[in-house]
Enzyme design. Sequence first.
Site, mmCIF file in Angstrom:
data_model
loop_
_atom_site.group_PDB
_atom_site.id
_atom_site.type_symbol
_atom_site.label_atom_id
_atom_site.label_comp_id
_atom_site.label_asym_id
_atom_site.label_seq_id
_atom_site.Cartn_x
_atom_site.Cartn_y
_atom_site.Cartn_z
ATOM 1 N N HIS A 184 0.873 -1.086 0.064
ATOM 2 C CA HIS A 184 0.044 0.122 -0.081
ATOM 3 C C HIS A 184 0.837 1.339 -0.069
ATOM 4 O O HIS A 184 0.428 2.082 -0.574
ATOM 5 C CB HIS A 184 -0.884 -0.139 1.172
ATOM 6 C CG HIS A 184 -2.414 -0.976 1.032
ATOM 7 N ND1 HIS A 184 -2.942 -1.432 1.853
ATOM 8 C CD2 HIS A 184 -2.788 -1.478 -0.117
ATOM 9 C CE1 HIS A 184 -3.801 -2.077 1.670
ATOM 10 N NE2 HIS A 184 -3.774 -2.111 0.175
ATOM 11 N N GLU A 199 -13.859 0.523 -25.912
ATOM 12 C CA GLU A 199 -13.037 -0.634 -25.237
ATOM 13 C C GLU A 199 -12.982 -1.843 -25.894
ATOM 14 O O GLU A 199 -12.259 -2.652 -25.205
ATOM 15 C CB GLU A 199 -13.729 -0.514 -23.770
ATOM 16 C CG GLU A 199 -13.604 0.589 -23.246
ATOM 17 C CD GLU A 199 -14.477 0.422 -21.742
ATOM 18 O OE1 GLU A 199 -13.545 0.322 -20.686
ATOM 19 O OE2 GLU A 199 -15.678 0.604 -21.765
ATOM 20 N N ASP A 243 -8.747 -1.306 -21.233
ATOM 21 C CA ASP A 243 -9.421 -2.499 -21.616
ATOM 22 C C ASP A 243 -9.293 -2.757 -23.118
ATOM 23 O O ASP A 243 -9.111 -4.027 -23.542
ATOM 24 C CB ASP A 243 -10.946 -2.381 -21.306
ATOM 25 C CG ASP A 243 -11.267 -2.850 -19.889
ATOM 26 O OD1 ASP A 243 -10.770 -3.807 -19.394
ATOM 27 O OD2 ASP A 243 -12.149 -2.203 -19.529
ATOM 28 N N CYS A 284 -9.700 8.436 -22.833
ATOM 29 C CA CYS A 284 -9.722 8.494 -21.370
ATOM 30 C C CYS A 284 -8.797 7.459 -20.444
ATOM 31 O O CYS A 284 -9.097 7.469 -19.348
ATOM 32 C CB CYS A 284 -10.993 8.788 -20.893
ATOM 33 S SG CYS A 284 -11.859 7.117 -21.095
#
Length: 846
Positions: free
Chosen positions: A460, A696, A720, A766
């Site tokens: 993390h 995508e 994607d 995007c």
Amino acid sequence: MTPELIVHAPIDGWVCSLDEVPDAAFAARMVGEGLAIDPTGLTVRAPFDGVVSSLARTGHAVSVRSDDGPEILIHLGLETVSLNGAGFTPHVAEGARVRTGDLLLSLDMDVVVGGAKSLISPVLLANEGEVRLLPLNRLVVAGEPIMAVRPTAAFGAMAGDEQAALTRAVRAPLPHGLHARPASRIAAAAKGFDARVRLILGDRSADAASLTAMMTLGLKDGDDLILSASGPQAEAALEAIATLILSGLGEGGESAPVAHAAETPEAPAGPAAGEDGELIFSGVMAAPGLAIGRAVRLRQAEIETPEQGRGVELEQAALQQALSAVRGRIEASVAGGGAHRRAILAAHLAFLDDPGLIAAAQEAIDAGAGAGFAWRKATQGGVALFRSLGDARTAERADDLMDLERQVLIELSGEAAPAPVVLGTGSVILADDLLPSQLIALDAVKVAGLCTARGGPTSHVAILAAAMGVPALVAVGPGLDRVEDGALVVLDADGRRLVANPSAARQARAQSGVAARDRRRAEAHALASDDCRTADGVRIEVFANLGAVTEAAPAVAGGAEGCGLLRTEFLFLERQSAPTEDEQLVQYQAIADALDGRPLVIRTLDAGGDKPMPYLPMPQEDNPALGLRGVRAGLHRPDLLLTQLRAVCRVRSAGTVAVMLPMIASASEVRQVRALLDIAASETGGHTPLLGVMIETPAAAMTADLLAPHIDFVSVGTNDLTQYALAMDRQNAHLAAQLDSLHPAVLRLIAQTAAGAADTSWIGVCGGLASDVLAAPILIGLGVTELSATPSMVAEIKAVVRSMTLADCRALAAQALTLDNAEAVRALADERLAALLKSHVVGAVA
């Protein structure tokens, strides 16, 4: 009162406490409460009348459930599953009814001794109940009483209606195992139902409401798992949790660039000697970049925890008060942070509410321990478990538990939290390891880089460092303590090295590289608020991707000309029911207000695949990534989609408000949503937003000309699109280096999209490629007119665009399309842009 069930010794041997079992999972009682037997006999017998509820395929473990409910697990030896059945002969089958003393298994002790880590055999309560141990540290023969179990009232009520218990088998598609964040989703879902749900993996089981218990199962990709649910809402709970697991429990959203590794790297033996007394440390990149600055060492003072408590009531109250205080601070921090920080702190909150941890601490307090000692014992048990499971991502979640351990202990000590470390500008933080709360507490403006002796690239802290844009190097080894406070260091994360006491020549090279980067950034940010145009005046809009209300204003301040992608999943995840129309409107309107008339593109809920939701159960799918994802999920539940569209229609803004549909594959999908959008606008009396689609899928890219008459704009989701075009799972760490959106195949699909959608209002990107300075000119050359980037990259993307003419971009794109791999495309772009951007500093300090 429910009568006790007497458990008889299943085998001859020496009875002892679980504390003596040399295995963290059993010793910490994370698998269950009970005792252990060091066997001297060769036969295993039924401990009471009941049914054989499970028998391991390898014969090394067997469970028996009594008619009153309690279930006892007999685990023969440690690490005996690796014997693959050798040495164990079953004499019963699952489902067989047995009486006390009936033969269950026989052992070939010579074979078992040769392959087991230890012969000591835990005998545990595998479900709910109160355990009372009979005298320990004695020899027993099979059939002697060794403990008593009293079923809890709640369990007794459930056990009384055996027909209410439901089970379901699932195969877990979890490439990275069941680590903290996906486990927290299961726990959150389980807590939302009036039901008791357990996960059963072989001879181990775990309460679905307990993060630590689930993570200690060691669940791996493709494991066969049994889900068991009892209670009034058992069916709904089972369906919701099965759907979550079958969907892969992905974490979702666009993520900051983080290095991936199949396993945590081994730390180097120590630093190498360089020229002029240099110390050169090699490590693993956790976040890219180059920094030169003064070393600041972070050290943690040990917190004393008295073993003896002041009384059970006082210590229980102290622990609860400390947990509440820490929870309050984390919740406040969650509210003010970015998407990555919120996700990490949400996992911390789940640990604080973990019933397994709390029960372990309370048990120690009941035995006379102080609250701090009890909490440390509980968390250290979890830490040991996570590190013993042989999975890098799970092992790194031990850091989160250690972080919470320390925060609670500080609260219990009554002392003020340590004062924040005073940093000078350009500080390079050195530490044995860093906890997320330590990094969050630092003055981020003054942190030039991070370097740790331990840790991993998927921790993390690594995720936070990448989101902050700070170079980070991990796993450099124990010799890091040889670097003194205040020493000059060069941190070259891209080159995977830290150089302490650099030579004059190395300093000069590093300073030149850092200065060039800083100069570019300063120039970019100085002009960030200006409209973006190419060197010959062609308008290119640069927007920001957003995932929360709190991200909008900083994005505008950083130069964003609008929001090209609002991920609305933040409204739908981590809850048990869908957000209402009014709840959604409040959030969308707040973001529109923060954008102050700039365009706002709202993506409809991208459900399914890697974003499971308990209130949106999906049918079982062999490949969820190719199933009810994106707009398909919305059309599967048009009520949810219509509610969202109604909320968008009610947003008021001086600028453009648009709806964008994810995972489009055909014009028919667009037409269906267009009909719903018209209904939403009519019912609300609001405006009709522009309607666009995300490109995508290769299908959408290749039929952009067929989609164009039905839409107002397109925006390419390169993440994607790349995985589908290259047939590579973007969650697979082994393929990460090859999964590059600058692959010519992906670029050709983008070019085809731009050509097919040329008559729409705008052609955007995007996905992650929009934040790549090397990619921006190529995308513009392919016909893209709008880039929606990570907020921290907006200014630099604008600067790159301003440095080139449209003709330059077209020439670069045309040449890129002739190449045959992404590496060649990157080399070409880097070479072409180097004179203007000086952006590629890899090797600057080599």
